[in-house]
Design an enzyme around this catalytic site. Structure first.
Site, PDB file in Angstrom:
ATOM      1  N   ARG A 234      32.722  30.877  35.070  1.00 14.84           N
ATOM      2  CA  ARG A 234      31.347  30.812  34.568  1.00 14.84           C
ATOM      3  C   ARG A 234      30.727  29.485  34.972  1.00 14.84           C
ATOM      4  O   ARG A 234      31.268  28.427  34.685  1.00 14.84           O
ATOM      5  CB  ARG A 234      31.333  30.948  33.039  1.00 14.84           C
ATOM      6  CG  ARG A 234      31.825  32.307  32.618  1.00 14.84           C
ATOM      7  CD  ARG A 234      31.826  32.503  31.121  1.00 14.84           C
ATOM      8  NE  ARG A 234      32.471  33.780  30.815  1.00 14.84           N
ATOM      9  CZ  ARG A 234      32.765  34.199  29.604  1.00 14.84           C
ATOM     10  NH1 ARG A 234      32.470  33.465  28.545  1.00 14.84           N
ATOM     11  NH2 ARG A 234      33.349  35.370  29.415  1.00 14.84           N
TER      12      ARG A 234
ATOM     13  N   SER B 214      29.014  36.492  29.607  1.00 12.06           N
ATOM     14  CA  SER B 214      29.179  36.892  28.208  1.00 12.06           C
ATOM     15  C   SER B 214      28.050  36.426  27.291  1.00 12.06           C
ATOM     16  O   SER B 214      26.912  36.815  27.465  1.00 12.06           O
ATOM     17  CB  SER B 214      30.527  36.367  27.727  1.00 12.06           C
ATOM     18  OG  SER B 214      30.788  36.851  26.463  1.00 12.06           O
ATOM     19  N   HIS B 215      28.373  35.538  26.366  1.00 16.93           N
ATOM     20  CA  HIS B 215      27.413  35.095  25.355  1.00 16.93           C
ATOM     21  C   HIS B 215      26.606  33.893  25.827  1.00 16.93           C
ATOM     22  O   HIS B 215      25.775  33.389  25.082  1.00 16.93           O
ATOM     23  CB  HIS B 215      28.166  34.740  24.076  1.00 16.93           C
ATOM     24  CG  HIS B 215      29.260  33.737  24.337  1.00 16.93           C
ATOM     25  ND1 HIS B 215      30.403  34.078  25.015  1.00 16.93           N
ATOM     26  CD2 HIS B 215      29.358  32.429  24.068  1.00 16.93           C
ATOM     27  CE1 HIS B 215      31.174  33.013  25.136  1.00 16.93           C
ATOM     28  NE2 HIS B 215      30.567  31.993  24.571  1.00 16.93           N
TER      29      HIS B 215
ATOM     30  N   ASP C 264      26.747  40.639  21.969  1.00 17.71           N
ATOM     31  CA  ASP C 264      26.449  39.556  22.915  1.00 17.71           C
ATOM     32  C   ASP C 264      25.981  40.142  24.239  1.00 17.71           C
ATOM     33  O   ASP C 264      25.811  41.363  24.376  1.00 17.71           O
ATOM     34  CB  ASP C 264      27.658  38.634  23.105  1.00 17.71           C
ATOM     35  CG  ASP C 264      28.810  39.299  23.832  1.00 17.71           C
ATOM     36  OD1 ASP C 264      28.879  40.542  23.805  1.00 17.71           O
ATOM     37  OD2 ASP C 264      29.636  38.594  24.439  1.00 17.71           O
TER      38      ASP C 264
ATOM     39  N   ASP D  88      27.266  40.851  27.163  1.00 12.01           N
ATOM     40  CA  ASP D  88      28.025  41.928  27.817  1.00 12.01           C
ATOM     41  C   ASP D  88      28.595  42.932  26.823  1.00 12.01           C
ATOM     42  O   ASP D  88      29.437  43.769  27.183  1.00 12.01           O
ATOM     43  CB  ASP D  88      29.128  41.363  28.717  1.00 12.01           C
ATOM     44  CG  ASP D  88      30.165  40.555  27.964  1.00 12.01           C
ATOM     45  OD1 ASP D  88      29.814  39.964  26.924  1.00 12.01           O
ATOM     46  OD2 ASP D  88      31.321  40.508  28.401  1.00 12.01           O
TER      47      ASP D  88
ATOM     48  N   ASP E  30      30.696  42.905  24.406  1.00  8.59           N
ATOM     49  CA  ASP E  30      32.066  42.994  23.887  1.00  8.59           C
ATOM     50  C   ASP E  30      32.199  42.316  22.528  1.00  8.59           C
ATOM     51  O   ASP E  30      33.133  42.575  21.783  1.00  8.59           O
ATOM     52  CB  ASP E  30      33.104  42.460  24.901  1.00  8.59           C
ATOM     53  CG  ASP E  30      32.844  41.042  25.344  1.00  8.59           C
ATOM     54  OD1 ASP E  30      31.836  40.450  24.925  1.00  8.59           O
ATOM     55  OD2 ASP E  30      33.667  40.518  26.130  1.00  8.59           O
ATOM     56  N   ARG E  31      31.257  41.432  22.178  1.00  8.95           N
ATOM     57  CA  ARG E  31      31.324  40.797  20.861  1.00  8.95           C
ATOM     58  C   ARG E  31      30.465  41.555  19.855  1.00  8.95           C
ATOM     59  O   ARG E  31      29.538  42.270  20.236  1.00  8.95           O
ATOM     60  CB  ARG E  31      30.808  39.362  20.933  1.00  8.95           C
ATOM     61  CG  ARG E  31      31.645  38.478  21.812  1.00  8.95           C
ATOM     62  CD  ARG E  31      31.184  37.046  21.728  1.00  8.95           C
ATOM     63  NE  ARG E  31      32.043  36.213  22.549  1.00  8.95           N
ATOM     64  CZ  ARG E  31      32.260  34.925  22.351  1.00  8.95           C
ATOM     65  NH1 ARG E  31      31.657  34.299  21.369  1.00  8.95           N
ATOM     66  NH2 ARG E  31      33.069  34.249  23.147  1.00  8.95           N
TER      67      ARG E  31
ATOM     68  N   THR F 174      44.048  32.261  22.182  1.00  5.22           N
ATOM     69  CA  THR F 174      42.677  32.735  22.367  1.00  5.22           C
ATOM     70  C   THR F 174      42.523  33.357  23.758  1.00  5.22           C
ATOM     71  O   THR F 174      42.957  32.778  24.749  1.00  5.22           O
ATOM     72  CB  THR F 174      41.712  31.549  22.223  1.00  5.22           C
ATOM     73  OG1 THR F 174      41.819  31.072  20.887  1.00  5.22           O
ATOM     74  CG2 THR F 174      40.284  31.954  22.512  1.00  5.22           C
TER      75      THR F 174
ATOM     76  N   GLU G 248      39.487  38.678  16.950  1.00  8.24           N
ATOM     77  CA  GLU G 248      39.400  37.231  17.101  1.00  8.24           C
ATOM     78  C   GLU G 248      38.246  36.714  16.265  1.00  8.24           C
ATOM     79  O   GLU G 248      37.233  37.404  16.078  1.00  8.24           O
ATOM     80  CB  GLU G 248      39.126  36.880  18.559  1.00  8.24           C
ATOM     81  CG  GLU G 248      40.199  37.298  19.506  1.00  8.24           C
ATOM     82  CD  GLU G 248      39.906  36.777  20.909  1.00  8.24           C
ATOM     83  OE1 GLU G 248      40.589  35.850  21.331  1.00  8.24           O
ATOM     84  OE2 GLU G 248      38.973  37.287  21.545  1.00  8.24           O
TER      85      GLU G 248
ATOM     86  N   SER H 117      36.154  34.744  17.213  1.00  6.15           N
ATOM     87  CA  SER H 117      34.988  34.553  18.065  1.00  6.15           C
ATOM     88  C   SER H 117      34.182  35.847  18.211  1.00  6.15           C
ATOM     89  O   SER H 117      33.689  36.156  19.279  1.00  6.15           O
ATOM     90  CB  SER H 117      35.422  34.037  19.434  1.00  6.15           C
ATOM     91  OG  SER H 117      36.403  34.892  19.995  1.00  6.15           O
TER      92      SER H 117
ATOM     93  N   LYS I  37      37.652  43.665  24.178  1.00  4.89           N
ATOM     94  CA  LYS I  37      37.054  43.818  22.860  1.00  4.89           C
ATOM     95  C   LYS I  37      35.786  44.646  23.017  1.00  4.89           C
ATOM     96  O   LYS I  37      35.236  44.727  24.113  1.00  4.89           O
ATOM     97  CB  LYS I  37      36.780  42.463  22.223  1.00  4.89           C
ATOM     98  CG  LYS I  37      35.952  41.502  23.047  1.00  4.89           C
ATOM     99  CD  LYS I  37      35.978  40.146  22.382  1.00  4.89           C
ATOM    100  CE  LYS I  37      35.075  39.163  23.074  1.00  4.89           C
ATOM    101  NZ  LYS I  37      35.768  38.401  24.120  1.00  4.89           N
TER     102      LYS I  37
END
Ligand code: G16
Length: 583
Positions: free
Chosen positions: A25, A124-125, A300, A302, A304-305, A368, A387, A389, A400
């Site tokens: 990233r 991601s986020h 988020d 993508d 996954d969160r 993690t 998790e 997160s 996730k």
């Protein structure tokens, strides 16, 4: 048929292409440097065994953030030149991270082909846009992120790379239209198959959950619902699943149009960044709401969160996974035969441990990073994991899954309200959480993030904390001087993990201070930032006594927070008097 040639392009290694917790990233301007993306993609192809590249099918898609469309065309041309047979692309280049995992595991092409891996384009986020972040990671044949063995190889390759291969004369493929485009190359046919981004994923969700019972819950006039995709790719699924399949009102979806820059926001589903949802749910004290929805959730970039909220009530991700595990067998058809085991990442609270003990389930504590759950799942040792997160998921895929978590909660609500939908009052999210605490005890929990701190200062702080660990009685003296009623530290170390499946060892996975009463302080450097360093401080305290489980979290944790900040000399090292984000 359009024919293409393979070009060999000379290049040089570019520094800093080490994949972090979940891929590489960096700022968009870094990715746009000549050869930057190409080097990383070639380094990845070179790290894979030949059968996963030559003649193989790979997926290329992502959360739609700025630069994705250009990157997809480049990767298609490099895939063709490296001998890949087919590239599958979600329409408009969109696929959530969990949907990519599902596509790898479930999708069968018209000619019977299966994918052997995927490039997922997401940070991601992290925010998106010309001045923000882009990211890329590779997922393997099991649908999960590449393990450390592969990411290390990719990194090594980036340090010695001299050439990459690309079909320079291949025309761009129109990825906005579903359909197959075929080309002819030196090694035969090369196809690009653009497919509907939601079909496979929706089918999978319908095979896991009882959509009929969730539909009844959503139809109840007493149940109100709100979903915030924060302009991420979850929006591409939310309408299909919540509105078309489950009958939610369209007005219950907010920020559900995916945008390249996430509307200028930070697509991170927490109490700081999911501002609009937090207000709607009545959790912003300065903007009180008359009648917030019963249930709210966010995703988020993508998808996954997830963050799960009740009316004026926040569910910590650590509690969320514990509650899902405790109710899964009764509430979710996919788990009706029982759970194979459960797992959490080390900094996640021990709420799940208590459930595992109670239900006599196999339990694992991993570092993690979602990749660590994959081996356990592939070996049939783990069904549900999570998790702190804001990640929750199961062995239905190897990532996730933000929408899965929302459907899991809706299933639990539907189950708890079975036969009660016409009653006086519904069982609420808050009721479920409080009942869980009454049964299993409560893990007070908070996380402090210090974002974009000077990297040198962050390292010094970590070194200071490690040095302190050699003298536990000295640590206890310091702690007593800060707060005499905080219990004693009984163990202090850096977390190390031995994978029970392949025996691989991961060291330096976070600094822990474990207290006699079960409290914990954990310090880690984030592996997902793109600039400077982010220090994460995790604070946890267990309370079993029912008279003490109803306190405000900040009050309960205040002494430990003070100990953590003073012990680590947070302000001295970082110059920060307050964290950037508290969750
Ligand atoms: C990634 C991983 C997660 C991990 C998170 C932690 O999430 O997939 O398993 O918990 O990073 O990030 P950090 O190292 O910053 O604490 P995501 O959603 O960013 O892909």
């Amino acid at each position: 048929m359009v024919m293409f040639k393979v070009s060999r392009v000379e290049t040089n290694p570019i520094e800093g292409q080490k994949p972090g917790t979940s891929g590489l990233r960096k700022k968009v301007k870094v990715f746009k440097q000549p050869h930057y993306l190409e080097n990383f993609v070639q380094a990845t192809f070179n790290a894979l065994s030949a059968d996963k590249v030559k003649g193989a099918t790979i997926v290329v898609s992502g959360d739609g953030r700025y630069y994705s469309k250009d990157a997809i065309q480049i990767i298609i041309k490099m895939a063709a030149a490296n001998g890949v047979r087919r590239v599958w692309v979600g329409q408009n280049g969109l696929l959530s991270t969990p949907a990519v995992s599902a596509v790898i595991r479930e999708r069968v092409g018209a000619d019977g082909s299966k994918a052997s891996g995927a490039f997922i384009l997401t940070a991601s986020h992290n925010p998106g846009g010309p001045h923000e972040d882009f990211g890329i990671k590779y997922n393997m044949e099991n649908g999960g992120p590449a393990p450390e063995g592969i990411t290390d190889k990719i990194y090594d390759n980036t340090k010695t790379i001299k050439e990459y291969f690309i079909g320079e004369d291949l025309p761009d493929v129109d990825i906005s239209i579903v359909g197959l485009t075929s080309f002819g190359g030196p090694e035969g046919h090369f196809d690009v198959d653009v497919f509907d981004a939601a079909d496979d994923y929706v089918k999978l969700m319908k095979s896991i959950f009882d959509f009929e019972s969730i539909k009844k819950l959503l139809a109840s006039p007493k149940f109100t619902f709100c979903y915030d995709a924060l302009h991420g790719v979850a929006g591409a699924y939310a309408n299909r699943i919540f509105v078309e399949e489950l009958g939610a009102q369209e007005s219950s979806l907010i920020n559900c149009t995916p945008k390249e820059d996430f509307g200028g926001g930070h697509p991170d589903p927490n109490l700081t960044y999911a501002k609009e949802l937090v207000i709607r749910m009545g959790l912003n004290k300065s903007k009180p709401q008359d009648n917030p929805p019963e249930f709210g959730a966010a995703a988020d970039g993508d998808a996954d969160r997830n963050m799960v909220l009740g009316k004026r009530f926040f569910v910590t991700p650590s509690d969320s996974v514990a509650i899902i595990a405790a109710n899964a067998v009764q509430a979710i058809p996919y788990f009706s035969d029982g759970l194979k085991g459960v797992a959490r990442s080390m900094p996640t609270s021990a709420a799940l441990d208590v459930v595992a003990k109670h239900l006599k389930l196999k339990f694992f504590e991993v570092p993690t990073g979602w990749k660590f759950f994959g081996n356990l799942m592939d070996a049939g040792m783990c069904s549900v994991c999570g998790e702190e997160s804001f990640g929750t998921g199961s062995d239905h895929i190897r990532e996730k899954d933000g929408i899965w978590a929302v459907l899991a909660w809706l299933s639990i609500l539907a189950f708890k309200n079975k036969g009660n939908l016409g009653g006086e009052k519904l069982v609420t999210v808050e009721d479920i959480v409080r009942q869980h605490w009454a049964t299993f005890g409560r893990h007070y929990y908070t996380r402090y993030d210090y974002e974009n701190v000077d990297a040198g200062a962050a390292k010094e702080l970590m070194a200071h904390l490690i040095k302190l660990q050699s003298d536990i009685s000295g640590v206890n003296k310091i702690i007593k001087g800060i707060h005499s009623d905080v219990s004693d530290v009984v163990q202090a170390d850096e977390f190390e993990y031995k994978d029970p499946v392949d025996g691989s060892i991961s060291k330096h996975q976070g600094i822990r201070y474990l207290f006699a009463d079960g409290s914990r302080l954990v310090f880690r450097l984030s592996g997902t930032g793109s600039e400077g360093a982010t220090i994460r401080l995790y604070i946890e305290q267990y309370e079993k006594e029912s008279s003490k489980i109803g306190r405000e979290s900040q009050d309960a944790l205040a002494p430990l927070v003070e100990v953590a900040l003073k012990l680590s000399k947070m302000t001295e090292f970082t110059g920060r008097s307050a964290p950037t984000v508290i969750t």
